[in-house]
Write a protein that holds these residues in place. Structure first.
Motif, PDB file in Angstrom:
ATOM      1  N   ALA A  24      18.839 -15.564  18.300  1.00 26.40           N
ATOM      2  CA  ALA A  24      20.508 -15.395  18.630  1.00 26.40           C
ATOM      3  C   ALA A  24      20.295 -14.246  19.718  1.00 26.40           C
ATOM      4  N   GLY A  25      19.559 -13.315  19.496  1.00 23.36           N
ATOM      5  CA  GLY A  25      19.244 -12.035  20.318  1.00 23.36           C
ATOM      6  C   GLY A  25      18.845 -12.295  21.593  1.00 23.36           C
ATOM      7  N   PHE A  26      17.461 -13.360  21.653  1.00 19.47           N
ATOM      8  CA  PHE A  26      17.193 -14.009  22.659  1.00 19.47           C
ATOM      9  C   PHE A  26      18.071 -14.224  23.946  1.00 19.47           C
ATOM     10  N   VAL A  27      18.910 -15.491  23.171  1.00 19.77           N
ATOM     11  CA  VAL A  27      19.382 -16.599  24.639  1.00 19.77           C
ATOM     12  C   VAL A  27      20.753 -15.158  24.775  1.00 19.77           C
ATOM     13  N   GLU A  28      21.062 -13.971  23.693  1.00 17.41           N
ATOM     14  CA  GLU A  28      22.315 -12.995  24.875  1.00 17.41           C
ATOM     15  C   GLU A  28      21.267 -12.950  25.950  1.00 17.41           C
ATOM     16  N   ARG A  29      20.804 -12.382  24.964  1.00 20.32           N
ATOM     17  CA  ARG A  29      19.538 -11.097  26.997  1.00 20.32           C
ATOM     18  C   ARG A  29      19.630 -12.093  27.874  1.00 20.32           C
ATOM     19  N   GLN A  30      18.142 -12.825  27.148  1.00 13.38           N
ATOM     20  CA  GLN A  30      18.555 -14.585  28.518  1.00 13.38           C
ATOM     21  C   GLN A  30      19.389 -14.960  29.095  1.00 13.38           C
ATOM     22  N   PHE A  31      20.261 -15.493  28.730  1.00  9.12           N
ATOM     23  CA  PHE A  31      20.513 -16.482  29.493  1.00  9.12           C
ATOM     24  C   PHE A  31      22.166 -15.979  29.373  1.00  9.12           C
ATOM     25  N   VAL A  32      23.019 -15.996  28.535  1.00  6.67           N
ATOM     26  CA  VAL A  32      24.319 -14.818  28.483  1.00  6.67           C
ATOM     27  C   VAL A  32      24.553 -14.140  30.106  1.00  6.67           C
ATOM     28  N   ALA A  33      23.170 -13.114  29.815  1.00  3.22           N
ATOM     29  CA  ALA A  33      22.961 -12.474  30.855  1.00  3.22           C
ATOM     30  C   ALA A  33      23.082 -12.128  32.434  1.00  3.22           C
ATOM     31  N   SER A  34      23.086 -13.564  32.545  1.00  2.00           N
ATOM     32  CA  SER A  34      21.973 -14.268  33.241  1.00  2.00           C
ATOM     33  C   SER A  34      22.462 -15.193  34.467  1.00  2.00           C
ATOM     34  N   PRO A  35      23.303 -14.441  36.016  1.00  2.00           N
ATOM     35  CA  PRO A  35      23.683 -15.290  36.919  1.00  2.00           C
ATOM     36  C   PRO A  35      23.779 -16.759  36.963  1.00  2.00           C
ATOM     37  N   ALA A  36      22.397 -17.586  36.842  1.00  2.00           N
ATOM     38  CA  ALA A  36      21.431 -18.615  36.854  1.00  2.00           C
ATOM     39  C   ALA A  36      22.416 -19.166  35.428  1.00  2.00           C
ATOM     40  N   VAL A  37      22.986 -18.833  34.671  1.00  3.47           N
ATOM     41  CA  VAL A  37      23.718 -19.245  33.721  1.00  3.47           C
ATOM     42  C   VAL A  37      25.262 -19.401  33.468  1.00  3.47           C
ATOM     43  N   CYS A  38      25.337 -20.732  33.504  1.00  4.01           N
ATOM     44  CA  CYS A  38      27.111 -21.158  34.123  1.00  4.01           C
ATOM     45  C   CYS A  38      27.724 -21.550  32.701  1.00  4.01           C
ATOM     46  N   ARG A  39      29.278 -21.591  32.650  1.00  2.00           N
ATOM     47  CA  ARG A  39      29.779 -22.818  31.775  1.00  2.00           C
ATOM     48  C   ARG A  39      30.368 -23.688  32.101  1.00  2.00           C
ATOM     49  N   LEU A  40      29.664 -24.736  31.231  1.00  2.00           N
ATOM     50  CA  LEU A  40      30.279 -26.340  31.956  1.00  2.00           C
ATOM     51  C   LEU A  40      30.935 -26.596  31.340  1.00  2.00           C
ATOM     52  N   ASN A  41      31.876 -26.292  30.564  1.00  2.00           N
ATOM     53  CA  ASN A  41      33.374 -26.441  30.001  1.00  2.00           C
ATOM     54  C   ASN A  41      34.169 -25.608  30.990  1.00  2.00           C
ATOM     55  N   SER A  42      34.127 -25.397  31.659  1.00  4.45           N
ATOM     56  CA  SER A  42      35.492 -24.204  31.728  1.00  4.45           C
ATOM     57  C   SER A  42      35.431 -23.843  33.227  1.00  4.45           C
ATOM     58  N   ILE A  63      30.275 -23.689  26.719  1.00  3.81           N
ATOM     59  CA  ILE A  63      28.828 -24.396  26.559  1.00  3.81           C
ATOM     60  C   ILE A  63      28.063 -24.270  27.914  1.00  3.81           C
ATOM     61  N   TYR A  64      27.124 -24.079  27.827  1.00  3.45           N
ATOM     62  CA  TYR A  64      25.729 -22.687  28.893  1.00  3.45           C
ATOM     63  C   TYR A  64      25.104 -23.947  29.853  1.00  3.45           C
ATOM     64  N   GLY A  65      25.030 -24.110  31.093  1.00  8.15           N
ATOM     65  CA  GLY A  65      24.099 -25.236  31.203  1.00  8.15           C
ATOM     66  C   GLY A  65      22.792 -23.670  31.628  1.00  8.15           C
ATOM     67  N   VAL A  66      21.208 -24.190  31.268  1.00 10.17           N
ATOM     68  CA  VAL A  66      20.393 -23.307  32.192  1.00 10.17           C
ATOM     69  C   VAL A  66      19.682 -23.999  32.739  1.00 10.17           C
ATOM     70  N   PRO A  67      19.794 -23.364  33.986  1.00 12.41           N
ATOM     71  CA  PRO A  67      18.432 -24.104  34.871  1.00 12.41           C
ATOM     72  C   PRO A  67      17.462 -23.419  35.111  1.00 12.41           C
ATOM     73  N   VAL A  68      16.293 -23.990  34.615  1.00  9.05           N
ATOM     74  CA  VAL A  68      14.900 -22.983  33.991  1.00  9.05           C
ATOM     75  C   VAL A  68      14.629 -22.915  35.560  1.00  9.05           C
ATOM     76  N   GLN A  69      14.745 -24.061  36.557  1.00  9.76           N
ATOM     77  CA  GLN A  69      13.850 -24.754  37.572  1.00  9.76           C
ATOM     78  C   GLN A  69      15.081 -24.990  38.194  1.00  9.76           C
ATOM     79  N   ASN A  70      14.912 -25.535  39.881  1.00 13.23           N
ATOM     80  CA  ASN A  70      15.733 -25.851  40.976  1.00 13.23           C
ATOM     81  C   ASN A  70      15.509 -27.292  40.420  1.00 13.23           C
ATOM     82  N   ARG A  71      15.066 -27.904  39.641  1.00 14.01           N
ATOM     83  CA  ARG A  71      14.311 -29.460  40.224  1.00 14.01           C
ATOM     84  C   ARG A  71      14.495 -30.120  38.409  1.00 14.01           C
TER      85      ARG A  71
END
Length: 467
Positions: free
Chosen positions: A198-216, A137-145
């Motif tokens: 599915a490919g979009f979230v793999e490229r844009q989210f999983v590969a981004s250092p801003a997107v972190c696991r919320l359950n580990s 489970i990943y958290g995606v921060p689109v903005q700082n707030r």
């Protein structure tokens, strides 16, 4: 005084403005690539109960991948039911890859108006401690707030199927405990569309250092992520779904997934406006919060002047998810439904002649203590837009949005769209005029006081842009 040249050109400008439905030289939608999806592979689900049942069935049958993208997966019975189904699917098929993407800020706070808590992320960690790391489970921060923008992307990819809805995952969206929040629900059985989403979230989210696991492990602070969030925003401004253009054969519908982020170069916003401008006879616009962006209001005005028939469906203020009944303690967030009703009342008053003639039809939805969350467009009989975009200034400029543009020149989905529209109208009433809406003078005293304060300081304009 106007110049002679201006006066000479005026009749031509007026004629061009008044002539009905003149053809444009090129429809911007025609330039968009698409997936040719057989009409038989597109289903419209009836209601929130069918949505929940279909989602759980597909999770249970999944063998290869599950990618869920939603604003939130709530710590309540509905959210836990989905999370338990995901872990059960992983147990049945250990090679199954499961990822869930939710908004970073929304996951780490409690509900508005409730006591402070660690939010839904606490539930995610508790399940991971108990059942293992099989569900990422990943958290995606689109903005700082959160105030300045959230992950509002929609779409559940399960193997080669896409279940698309504006709904998030909690009790009311999943029709638990006798209440529901009405949305739209569509199922696409198409591998190429599923791969693209599915490919979009793999490229844009999983590969981004801003997107972190919320359950580990221990999640970083938002402040520590700010440089990475800035990079993610820049990437999203240039991002798009990978769509290899198909040719449209018999029996197929053109489906284009579109991304929307930011005020400029926003593909989803551009497509929404192009679809509206291309209307020949009729537009049906669905929005949960009547707070239309200025470009949308302008196009609707042009369509009315051209003679186009327009249907707007919105929720009654009591069907708004922020509405607080008078017998409950009032909180400031409860002002929003009254602001939206005020917007609608002003719009209806400004267009009372078109309402009287039947050219403009405003449908107000209300069904018991259930709430309303519909979004999207039907244009004539051959174009539709499915989206999580609320069609308000916040969605237009701040949130990360997406949508599916459906072009159907063979009218293959016509009967399904007509049936969906008829079902949506079942609990809606057409406004006879703006007097049918409650006057601000009849609002509760605390609401009148806050509205006067907002109007006096013009903060109502800022609130309309941000919420």
């Amino acid at each position: 005084m106007p110049s002679k040249t201006t006066l000479l050109k005026a009749p031509g400008r007026i004629a061009r403005r008044m002539l009905p439905f003149r053809r444009r030289r090129a429809d911007p939608l025609d330039a968009l690539p698409f997936f040719a999806v057989p009409a038989t592979a597109i289903a419209v689900l009836d209601d929130a109960v069918a949505f929940r049942r279909t989602l759980l069935q597909h999770i249970a049958q999944a063998t290869r991948r599950i990618v869920l993208v939603t604003l939130y997966l709530q710590d309540d019975d509905g959210g836990r039911e989905i999370l338990e189904a995901l872990y059960a699917a992983k147990t049945r098929h250990p090679a199954l890859e499961i990822s869930v993407f939710v908004d970073w800020h929304r996951a780490r706070r409690g509900l508005i108006g409730k006591q402070k808590s660690e939010g839904n992320a606490g539930m995610y960690r508790e399940y991971a401690r108990r059942l293992g790391p099989g569900v990422a489970i990943y958290g995606v921060p689109v903005q700082n707030r959160e105030l300045f923008g959230v992950l509002h992307l929609k779409g559940f990819v399960i193997d080669d199927n896409v279940l698309y809805s504006g709904a998030s995952l909690n009790d009311v969206y999943l029709a638990r405990h006798g209440r529901y929040r009405l949305d739209r629900y569509h199922l696409f059985r198409d591998a190429k569309l599923a791969d693209a989403m599915a490919g979009f979230v793999e490229r844009q989210f999983v590969a981004s250092p801003a997107v972190c696991r919320l359950n580990s492990g221990d999640a970083p602070t938002t402040k520590a992520l700010q440089p990475a969030i800035r990079d993610l925003r820049q990437s999203l401004h240039q991002a798009a779904y990978a769509v290899a253009d198909d040719s449209l054969g018999d029996g197929a519908v053109a489906v284009t997934p579109l991304l929307g982020f930011g005020r400029t170069d926003n593909a989803l916003n551009d497509a929404l406006l192009a679809a509206l401008r291309g209307a020949r006879e009729r537009v049906i616009l669905l929005t949960p919060y009547f707070n239309l962006p200025r470009p949308v209001r302008a196009v609707l005005g042009q369509l009315l002047r051209r003679g186009c028939e327009i249907h707007l469906m919105v929720g009654d203020k009591t069907a708004n998810d922020f509405y607080i009944p008078p017998e409950q303690p009032f909180k400031t967030i409860g002002l929003l439904p009254y602001l939206y009703e005020n917007n609608l009342r002003r719009f209806a008053r400004a267009h009372r002649r078109q309402i009287d003639s039947g050219q403009l039809n405003i449908h107000l939805w209300h069904h018991g203590d259930n709430s309303y969350h519909l979004k999207g467009l039907f244009v004539d009989d051959d174009v539709a837009v499915l989206t999580g975009n609320n069609l308000n200034p916040r969605a237009w400029a701040l949130d990360l949005e997406n949508g599916l543009l459906l072009r159907d020149p063979q009218r293959l989905l016509h009967d399904r769209h007509q049936a969906e529209w008829a079902a949506l109208k079942k609990h809606a009433t057409r406004l006879s005029d703006y007097h049918a809406l409650e006057s601000p003078r009849q609002y509760p005293a605390v609401v009148r006081k806050l509205l006067r304060r907002l109007n006096r300081t013009r903060l109502d304009r800022l609130v309309n842009r941000l919420l």
